[in-house]
Enzyme design. Structure first.
Site, PDB file in Angstrom:
ATOM      1  N   TYR A   1     -11.137   4.393  14.159  1.00  0.00           N
ATOM      2  CA  TYR A   1     -10.105   4.885  13.240  1.00  0.00           C
ATOM      3  C   TYR A   1      -9.950   6.407  13.364  1.00  0.00           C
ATOM      4  CZ  TYR A   1      -7.664   5.218   8.681  1.00  0.00           C
ATOM      5  OH  TYR A   1      -6.757   5.449   7.673  1.00  0.00           O
TER       6      TYR A   1
ATOM      7  N   GLY B   1      -5.923  11.808   2.042  1.00  0.00           N
ATOM      8  CA  GLY B   1      -7.342  11.617   1.752  1.00  0.00           C
ATOM      9  C   GLY B   1      -7.550  10.195   1.273  1.00  0.00           C
TER      10      GLY B   1
ATOM     11  N   ASP C   1     -14.057  -1.149  10.293  1.00  0.00           N
ATOM     12  CA  ASP C   1     -15.191  -0.234  10.248  1.00  0.00           C
ATOM     13  C   ASP C   1     -16.484  -0.878  10.755  1.00  0.00           C
ATOM     14  OD1 ASP C   1     -13.381   1.464   9.069  1.00  0.00           O
ATOM     15  OD2 ASP C   1     -14.313   1.461   7.080  1.00  0.00           O
TER      16      ASP C   1
ATOM     17  N   ALA D   1       2.043   2.097   9.260  1.00  0.00           N
ATOM     18  CA  ALA D   1       1.208   0.891   9.395  1.00  0.00           C
ATOM     19  C   ALA D   1      -0.150   1.260   9.987  1.00  0.00           C
ATOM     20  CB  ALA D   1       1.904  -0.125  10.297  1.00  0.00           C
TER      21      ALA D   1
ATOM     22  N   GLY E   1       0.809  -1.221   0.000  1.00  0.00           N
ATOM     23  CA  GLY E   1       0.000   0.000   0.000  1.00  0.00           C
ATOM     24  C   GLY E   1       0.842   1.270   0.000  1.00  0.00           C
TER      25      GLY E   1
ATOM     26  N   GLN F   1     -15.620  10.207  10.360  1.00  0.00           N
ATOM     27  CA  GLN F   1     -16.197   9.390   9.281  1.00  0.00           C
ATOM     28  C   GLN F   1     -17.207   8.420   9.870  1.00  0.00           C
ATOM     29  OE1 GLN F   1     -16.006   9.258   5.866  1.00  0.00           O
ATOM     30  NE2 GLN F   1     -17.479   7.574   6.047  1.00  0.00           N
ATOM     31  N   PHE F   2     -18.382   8.416   9.320  1.00  0.00           N
ATOM     32  CA  PHE F   2     -19.429   7.455   9.705  1.00  0.00           C
ATOM     33  C   PHE F   2     -18.819   6.053   9.676  1.00  0.00           C
ATOM     34  CE2 PHE F   2     -22.923   4.584   8.979  1.00  0.00           C
ATOM     35  CZ  PHE F   2     -24.021   5.149   9.587  1.00  0.00           C
ATOM     36  N   GLY F   3     -18.981   5.296  10.757  1.00  0.00           N
ATOM     37  CA  GLY F   3     -18.473   3.913  10.776  1.00  0.00           C
ATOM     38  C   GLY F   3     -17.023   3.792  11.204  1.00  0.00           C
TER      39      GLY F   3
HETATM   40  N1  CAA Z   1     -23.938   9.419   7.108  1.00  0.00           N
HETATM   41  C1  CAA Z   1     -25.176   9.221   7.650  1.00  0.00           C
HETATM   42  N2  CAA Z   1     -25.830   8.063   7.584  1.00  0.00           N
HETATM   43  C2  CAA Z   1     -25.231   7.063   6.948  1.00  0.00           C
HETATM   44  C3  CAA Z   1     -23.938   7.189   6.373  1.00  0.00           C
HETATM   45  C4  CAA Z   1     -23.304   8.435   6.463  1.00  0.00           C
HETATM   46  N3  CAA Z   1     -22.095   8.639   5.936  1.00  0.00           N
HETATM   47  N4  CAA Z   1     -23.596   6.014   5.825  1.00  0.00           N
HETATM   48  C5  CAA Z   1     -24.625   5.182   6.056  1.00  0.00           C
HETATM   49  N5  CAA Z   1     -25.602   5.815   6.723  1.00  0.00           N
HETATM   50  C6  CAA Z   1     -26.890   5.263   7.166  1.00  0.00           C
HETATM   51  C7  CAA Z   1     -27.396   4.276   6.146  1.00  0.00           C
HETATM   52  O1  CAA Z   1     -28.101   4.958   5.138  1.00  0.00           O
HETATM   53  C8  CAA Z   1     -28.272   3.376   6.980  1.00  0.00           C
HETATM   54  O2  CAA Z   1     -29.498   4.000   7.213  1.00  0.00           O
HETATM   55  P1  CAA Z   1     -30.867   3.154   7.279  1.00  0.00           P
HETATM   56  O3  CAA Z   1     -30.670   2.179   8.395  1.00  0.00           O
HETATM   57  O4  CAA Z   1     -31.882   4.187   7.538  1.00  0.00           O
HETATM   58  O5  CAA Z   1     -30.958   2.504   5.937  1.00  0.00           O
HETATM   59  C9  CAA Z   1     -27.549   3.303   8.322  1.00  0.00           C
HETATM   60  O6  CAA Z   1     -26.710   4.478   8.352  1.00  0.00           O
HETATM   61  C10 CAA Z   1     -26.704   2.077   8.471  1.00  0.00           C
HETATM   62  O7  CAA Z   1     -25.712   2.096   7.435  1.00  0.00           O
HETATM   63  P2  CAA Z   1     -25.134   0.777   6.811  1.00  0.00           P
HETATM   64  O8  CAA Z   1     -26.224  -0.041   6.215  1.00  0.00           O
HETATM   65  O9  CAA Z   1     -23.965   1.100   5.931  1.00  0.00           O
HETATM   66  O10 CAA Z   1     -24.636   0.031   8.116  1.00  0.00           O
HETATM   67  P3  CAA Z   1     -23.776  -1.236   8.188  1.00  0.00           P
HETATM   68  O11 CAA Z   1     -23.750  -1.621   9.622  1.00  0.00           O
HETATM   69  O12 CAA Z   1     -24.155  -2.240   7.182  1.00  0.00           O
HETATM   70  O13 CAA Z   1     -22.322  -0.723   7.724  1.00  0.00           O
HETATM   71  C11 CAA Z   1     -20.297   0.475   7.810  1.00  0.00           C
HETATM   72  C12 CAA Z   1     -21.666   0.252   8.456  1.00  0.00           C
HETATM   73  C13 CAA Z   1     -19.478  -0.815   7.820  1.00  0.00           C
HETATM   74  C14 CAA Z   1     -19.564   1.513   8.639  1.00  0.00           C
HETATM   75  C15 CAA Z   1     -20.499   0.963   6.360  1.00  0.00           C
HETATM   76  O14 CAA Z   1     -21.342   2.086   6.385  1.00  0.00           O
HETATM   77  C16 CAA Z   1     -19.188   1.336   5.707  1.00  0.00           C
HETATM   78  O15 CAA Z   1     -18.409   0.496   5.279  1.00  0.00           O
HETATM   79  N6  CAA Z   1     -18.930   2.649   5.580  1.00  0.00           N
HETATM   80  C17 CAA Z   1     -17.721   3.152   4.968  1.00  0.00           C
HETATM   81  C18 CAA Z   1     -16.759   3.559   6.028  1.00  0.00           C
HETATM   82  C19 CAA Z   1     -15.587   4.286   5.384  1.00  0.00           C
HETATM   83  O16 CAA Z   1     -15.740   5.241   4.655  1.00  0.00           O
HETATM   84  N7  CAA Z   1     -14.380   3.833   5.674  1.00  0.00           N
HETATM   85  C20 CAA Z   1     -13.228   4.482   5.113  1.00  0.00           C
HETATM   86  C21 CAA Z   1     -12.213   3.421   4.790  1.00  0.00           C
HETATM   87  S1  CAA Z   1     -10.816   4.081   3.917  1.00  0.00           S
HETATM   88  C22 CAA Z   1      -9.852   4.697   5.084  1.00  0.00           C
HETATM   89  O17 CAA Z   1     -10.118   4.653   6.251  1.00  0.00           O
HETATM   90  C23 CAA Z   1      -8.590   5.330   4.605  1.00  0.00           C
HETATM   91  C24 CAA Z   1      -8.528   6.738   4.964  1.00  0.00           C
HETATM   92  O18 CAA Z   1      -7.795   7.105   5.874  1.00  0.00           O
HETATM   93  C25 CAA Z   1      -9.301   7.742   4.170  1.00  0.00           C
END
Ligand code: CAA
Length: 246
Positions: free
Chosen positions: A153, A184, A94, A89, A13, A147-149
């Site tokens: 992190y 980003g 999430d 690292a 990565g 960040q949501f989720g």
């Molecule tokens: N803001 C507000 N609401 C949100 C949202 C957001 N950003 N994302 C999802 N929701 C809502 C959904 O619409 C859903 O609503 P309903 O129940 O009314 O339908 C509810 O929240 C639940 O969402 P999910 O179905 O997605 O929930 P889940 O439990 O299945 O998954 C999660 C949760 C695993 C966190 C998933 O949302 C996910 O993978 N999100 C992405 C997280 C992310 O961006 N990670 C970044 C990784 S990259 C990185 O980290 C590198 C870096 O430094 C940039």
């Protein structure tokens, strides 16, 4: 004499791009890898060598203080110095906080934040004695804006910059700089793992209109570790295509 640069998570990565950039610019890179990923790490090392970029590699689990101490003792024995540390690292686990279990919380805090204690502490004396050191800590745009989720992190990565600012003050008089780079969304497996619809939405919101490349981060690291970058310390450089400006 070549300066010795330890890059944690340096064989894949972002870390692999940082290792390649520094090697190509004349540093002796030691690319750290998680012991469980030895096969992949050795394969990467071989490929790098074939590309004319010979790198040393060293195993340690950055979330484990003893493992890091042993690795750094070995490096100090072999190279007599560690001039540069890039704390790169990192992992994601999430989940919304309601669904996040303690293991997901602790894994991310230990790997992404406690690792800074584990890796920096054993090298400080050597840097101080040499009156030279460059520490670059990789944070994230998701620390800056949340960040949501990603409570785990975002918390760990926000802690990274707090660590940077405190250690920068402690080491400033000793020729050691400590800085943060906050990437980003960069083209790596970590970002590939984001569900596709969300990824598309994120990419559409990036002002420059694309995800970053690992080399974009590697170039920023290279800038900060330069001998001539000694007046930059305690800073945070965002490399995020304009996604978050502050
Ligand atoms: N803001 C507000 N609401 C949100 C949202 C957001 N950003 N994302 C999802 N929701 C809502 C959904 O619409 C859903 O609503 P309903 O129940 O009314 O339908 C509810 O929240 C639940 O969402 P999910 O179905 O997605 O929930 P889940 O439990 O299945 O998954 C999660 C949760 C695993 C966190 C998933 O949302 C996910 O993978 N999100 C992405 C997280 C992310 O961006 N990670 C970044 C990784 S990259 C990185 O980290 C590198 C870096 O430094 C940039």
């Amino acid at each position: 004499m070549k300066k010795v640069a330890l890059v944690t998570g340096g064989t894949s990565g972002l870390g692999a791009a940082i290792s390649a950039r520094l090697t190509s610019d004349g540093y002796q890179v030691v690319a750290n890898y998680l012991p469980a990923l030895e096969d992949q790490a050795l394969e990467w090392q071989q490929a790098s060598e074939q590309d004319g970029l010979p790198c040393a590699v060293a195993a340690a689990d950055v979330s484990d203080a003893t493992s890091c101490q042993l690795m750094i003792d070995m490096l100090l024995e072999e190279f007599k110095r560690v001039d540069i540390v890039v704390n790169n690292a990192g992992i994601t686990r999430d989940a919304t906080l309601k669904k996040m279990d303690l293991e997901q919380w602790q894994a991310v805090i230990n790997t992404n934040l406690s690792s800074l204690y584990n890796v920096c502490k054993p090298v400080l004396e050597s840097m101080q004695n040499n009156r030279f050191g460059r520490i670059v800590n990789i944070s994230s745009v998701n620390a800056q804006r949340g960040q949501f989720g990603q409570t785990n992190y975002s918390a760990a990565k926000a802690g990274v910059h707090g660590f940077t600012k405190a250690l920068a003050q402690e080491m400033a008089r000793h020729g050691v700089t400590v800085n943060t780079i906050s990437p980003g969304f960069i083209n790596t497996a970590m970002v590939d793992a984001i569900p596709e619809a969300m990824r598309t939405e994120i990419i559409d919101s990036i002002p420059v209109g694309r995800v970053g490349q690992p080399e974009d981060i590697a170039r920023a690291v290279r800038f900060l570790v330069d001998d001539n970058a000694g007046y930059i310390t305690g800073s945070e450089i965002s490399v995020n295509g304009g996604l978050f400006m502050h």
